[in-house]
Design a protein around this motif. Structure first.
Motif: not given
Length: 501
Positions: A240-245
């Motif tokens: 799953l995607g998300g916000n990758n820092p």
């Protein structure tokens, strides 16, 4: 079968046979999916996929399909995403071929029975782990990388000896239809099928009861898939995607850092699960980094990225509008920001003065927008990352190994990469998957084989030494319990007496 929404039997049979390339495919309705599932399950129960030779033949066919129809895939992805042929070949086709060839070269070793080390109590026994296929698996790809996210997991399913039903994303319709037409010409027609389904139909399809569900995409849809699978106790793998820092330290090569971040973020017009989604930049180098990123975009795409043959477009108007709205309501545009709705075009954009509360930081970023936030030090960056949901990827750029070590050990994510971006998601030797909100399970290489296998533990014993094992039988006596307790005590000092049962 007689629903007015369903195609006629003649239309369905024609679409199912798919004997002529170039013919538009019909949507696969849930009842038809049930028919395909029944065919695949019959083929699996007949043992069609068990032999090593069959699996090798199918893996070879995957490679041949990609090689013989490279131009067709380039054309389909060009029409769906305006994707440059270079990106299609490198990040989609070559990646899948590498997976298939790696599986082909290692399949014999992966299929071998694993012998567990013996101890004194199992000297005359055999302890084995046997990898057996799960059955019929369901693989759903995402529009970000429609070929790779369908076929790379399929390679693992084939290697492990499963039948599979594949569902490409409806958002990339040309690629989905190409897979729908090509797969029956190369892979076994009873074991492997491609369906075309609406996103809203997927939970209903999942409830048909597969032996494993593999989904790549975004969290909202992944949650629906997981809930549907849970109703039939079907195991799932969710990428799953998300916000990758991405943390940028004051001690790093700014020019190289900017190039690698810009390449990963704006590849495929920012539509990537593994790209860095926002930068946490040390205050001492923020201005230099933003300037270096501007130079990279000019070098990559020229003065007008719209005219560049190396830059893509948004997949559809829904994603375009969503990204545009977040862009307009967040931070300050340092470069880019141009949008053209009729072309689904958003220029590669860098945002500065971004606040944690801005919309761009509250939702998954599905487009070519890169927010840059300033932090005072590494501790602040680590604290910021750990306040968010666990991401699919964490990136860190620094020439200081202690900085890299701290970022890697003090944050939790599906994967980690230092001084580069996205490459860890492409390597067959490394498992790629999420943790927490970014998913569960992993794939690539041997890890794909294990994902689609059941590791069955087997103990092969003889009927000898009953003079010892009789101690476990009723009627229970204190003497027998004392002997077994004594043996258990010895096992704490030596591996030889761990079992006398």
């Amino acid at each position: 079968m007689n629903s007015p929404l369903s195609p006629s039997p003649a239309q369905w049979a024609k679409a199912l046979r798919r004997t002529r390339l170039g013919e538009r495919c019909l949507k696969t309705y849930p009842l038809k999916c049930e028919d395909l599932l029944r065919r695949a399950r019959s083929a699996f129960k007949a043992g069609r996929t068990l032999k090593e030779s069959f699996r090798l033949t199918q893996l070879e066919a995957v490679v041949r399909m990609l090689e013989e129809h490279e131009c067709d895939f380039v054309d389909a992805l060009g029409r769906d995403l305006h994707k440059p042929s270079f990106e299609t070949v490198v990040s989609e086709l070559i990646l899948v071929k590498n997976e298939a060839l790696h599986a082909f070269n290692n399949l014999k070793k992966w299929m071998q029975t694993q012998h567990v080390e013996r101890n004194l109590s199992t000297t005359l026994d055999e302890c084995l782990i046997v990898s057996e296929p799960l059955g019929v698996v369901f693989i759903m790809g995402t529009w970000c990388s429609p070929v790779q996210t369908c076929l790379a997991p399929l390679v693992g399913a084939i290697a492990a000896g499963n039948c599979a039903i594949i569902c490409p994303s409806e958002c990339t319709a040309h690629t989905a239809e190409l897979l729908h037409r090509l797969v029956p010409f190369y892979l076994d027609n009873e074991c492997y099928h491609v369906i075309l389904a609406d996103t809203n139909d997927l939970p209903e399809v999942v409830e048909l009861k597969f032996d494993h569900v593999f989904y790549t995409g975004y969290r909202e849809e992944g949650s629906r898939i997981a809930v549907a699978a849970a109703r039939t106790l079907t195991p799932v793998t969710l990428i799953l995607g998300g916000n990758n820092p991405c943390y940028v330290d004051q001690h790093c090569d700014i020019a190289t850092t900017a190039q690698r971040i810009a390449w990963a973020r704006f590849h495929n017009a920012g539509q990537s699960l593994a790209a860095p989604d926002y930068i946490l930049c040390h205050m001492d180098v923020t201005a230099r980094l933003v300037q270096a990123l501007k130079c990279c975009l000019l070098q990559f795409y020229g003065y007008d990225p719209r005219e560049s043959c190396s830059y893509g477009r948004m997949v559809n108007l829904e994603i375009f509008n969503r990204t545009r709205d977040m862009l307009w309501r967040s931070g300050k545009v340092a470069v880019g920001g141009q949008v053209i709705e009729t072309e689904k075009y958003i220029a590669p954009t860098i945002l500065t003065d971004v606040a944690e509360s801005d919309p761009i930081m509250q939702q998954d970023i599905l487009g070519p927008v890169l927010p840059v936030l300033t932090v005072n030090n590494m501790d602040e960056a680590i604290s910021f990352i750990n306040k968010q949901e666990k991401p699919l990827c964490v990136y860190a750029y620094s020439s200081n190994s202690k900085v890299i070590s701290r970022l890697m050990s003090e944050t939790s994510s599906g994967s980690f990469c230092s001084n580069d971006s996205a490459l860890q998601s492409l390597m067959v030797a490394l498992p790629f998957g999420g943790v927490g909100a970014s998913g569960m399970g992993s794939y690539h290489g041997r890890y794909s084989f294990d994902t689609f296998s059941h590791r069955k533990s087997c103990l092969l014993r003889s009927t000898r030494f009953e003079c010892v094992t009789y101690l476990r039988y009723p009627p229970y006596e204190e003497r027998n319990l004392s002997l077994m307790t004594w043996a258990s005590t010895l096992s704490q000092k030596s591996q030889g007496w761990c079992q006398i049962m």
